[in-house]
Scaffold this motif. Sequence first.
Motif, PDB file in Angstrom:
ATOM      1  N   LYS A  34       2.680  41.266   7.846  1.00  0.00           N
ATOM      2  CA  LYS A  34       2.654  39.811   7.767  1.00  0.00           C
ATOM      3  C   LYS A  34       1.433  39.264   8.515  1.00  0.00           C
ATOM      4  O   LYS A  34       0.784  38.317   8.054  1.00  0.00           O
ATOM      5  CB  LYS A  34       3.942  39.245   8.374  1.00  0.00           C
ATOM      6  N   ALA A  35       1.111  39.853   9.643  1.00  0.00           N
ATOM      7  CA  ALA A  35      -0.043  39.413  10.426  1.00  0.00           C
ATOM      8  C   ALA A  35      -1.340  39.597   9.638  1.00  0.00           C
ATOM      9  O   ALA A  35      -2.226  38.729   9.685  1.00  0.00           O
ATOM     10  CB  ALA A  35      -0.108  40.187  11.738  1.00  0.00           C
ATOM     11  N   GLU A  36      -1.469  40.701   8.914  1.00  0.00           N
ATOM     12  CA  GLU A  36      -2.665  40.926   8.113  1.00  0.00           C
ATOM     13  C   GLU A  36      -2.787  39.892   7.008  1.00  0.00           C
ATOM     14  O   GLU A  36      -3.876  39.387   6.732  1.00  0.00           O
ATOM     15  CB  GLU A  36      -2.645  42.330   7.512  1.00  0.00           C
ATOM     16  N   LYS A  37      -1.681  39.563   6.363  1.00  0.00           N
ATOM     17  CA  LYS A  37      -1.693  38.552   5.305  1.00  0.00           C
ATOM     18  C   LYS A  37      -2.078  37.193   5.870  1.00  0.00           C
ATOM     19  O   LYS A  37      -2.884  36.465   5.276  1.00  0.00           O
ATOM     20  CB  LYS A  37      -0.323  38.453   4.640  1.00  0.00           C
ATOM     21  N   GLN A  38      -1.551  36.829   7.032  1.00  0.00           N
ATOM     22  CA  GLN A  38      -1.875  35.547   7.654  1.00  0.00           C
ATOM     23  C   GLN A  38      -3.340  35.505   8.068  1.00  0.00           C
ATOM     24  O   GLN A  38      -4.007  34.484   7.909  1.00  0.00           O
ATOM     25  CB  GLN A  38      -0.979  35.294   8.862  1.00  0.00           C
ATOM     26  N   ARG A  39      -3.862  36.605   8.600  1.00  0.00           N
ATOM     27  CA  ARG A  39      -5.264  36.669   9.011  1.00  0.00           C
ATOM     28  C   ARG A  39      -6.179  36.477   7.814  1.00  0.00           C
ATOM     29  O   ARG A  39      -7.140  35.698   7.872  1.00  0.00           O
ATOM     30  CB  ARG A  39      -5.542  38.014   9.677  1.00  0.00           C
ATOM     31  N   ASP A  40      -5.875  37.137   6.706  1.00  0.00           N
ATOM     32  CA  ASP A  40      -6.700  37.000   5.512  1.00  0.00           C
ATOM     33  C   ASP A  40      -6.653  35.583   4.953  1.00  0.00           C
ATOM     34  O   ASP A  40      -7.664  35.046   4.518  1.00  0.00           O
ATOM     35  CB  ASP A  40      -6.256  38.003   4.447  1.00  0.00           C
ATOM     36  N   LYS A  44      -9.813  32.975   4.604  1.00  0.00           N
ATOM     37  CA  LYS A  44     -10.108  32.348   3.320  1.00  0.00           C
ATOM     38  C   LYS A  44     -10.155  30.831   3.462  1.00  0.00           C
ATOM     39  O   LYS A  44     -11.072  30.171   2.943  1.00  0.00           O
ATOM     40  CB  LYS A  44      -9.046  32.748   2.297  1.00  0.00           C
ATOM     41  N   ASP A  45      -9.201  30.261   4.174  1.00  0.00           N
ATOM     42  CA  ASP A  45      -9.174  28.816   4.389  1.00  0.00           C
ATOM     43  C   ASP A  45     -10.393  28.351   5.183  1.00  0.00           C
ATOM     44  O   ASP A  45     -10.982  27.311   4.883  1.00  0.00           O
ATOM     45  CB  ASP A  45      -7.892  28.399   5.112  1.00  0.00           C
ATOM     46  N   ALA A  51     -17.556  25.897   3.315  1.00  0.00           N
ATOM     47  CA  ALA A  51     -18.309  25.634   2.090  1.00  0.00           C
ATOM     48  C   ALA A  51     -18.154  24.178   1.670  1.00  0.00           C
ATOM     49  O   ALA A  51     -19.113  23.544   1.217  1.00  0.00           O
ATOM     50  CB  ALA A  51     -17.835  26.565   0.977  1.00  0.00           C
ATOM     51  N   GLU A  52     -16.973  23.649   1.808  1.00  0.00           N
ATOM     52  CA  GLU A  52     -16.710  22.255   1.445  1.00  0.00           C
ATOM     53  C   GLU A  52     -17.489  21.310   2.363  1.00  0.00           C
ATOM     54  O   GLU A  52     -17.964  20.267   1.924  1.00  0.00           O
ATOM     55  CB  GLU A  52     -15.212  21.983   1.529  1.00  0.00           C
TER      56      GLU A  52
END
Length: 64
Positions: A34-40, A44-45, A51-52
């Motif tokens: 779960k930590a890896e998914k949150q970090r990615d 990304k955000d 960029a925005e």
Amino acid sequence: MSDPVNLNKFRKAKAKVEKEQTAKENRAKFGRTKAEKQRDKARKDKLSRLAEGHRLKDAPEQEG
């Protein structure tokens, strides 16, 4: 004589051990914590916001 062995229980136990081993291998190969998914997602955000922030608000008008 020895006690009789229930072969059905033996087969089920063996299948369970094999299934657990396969699951363990798949977790190692495909799984992410779960930590890896949150970090990615956070990375990304952050890149998206960066960029925005560099995007021009209005396109410059061309004269000609």
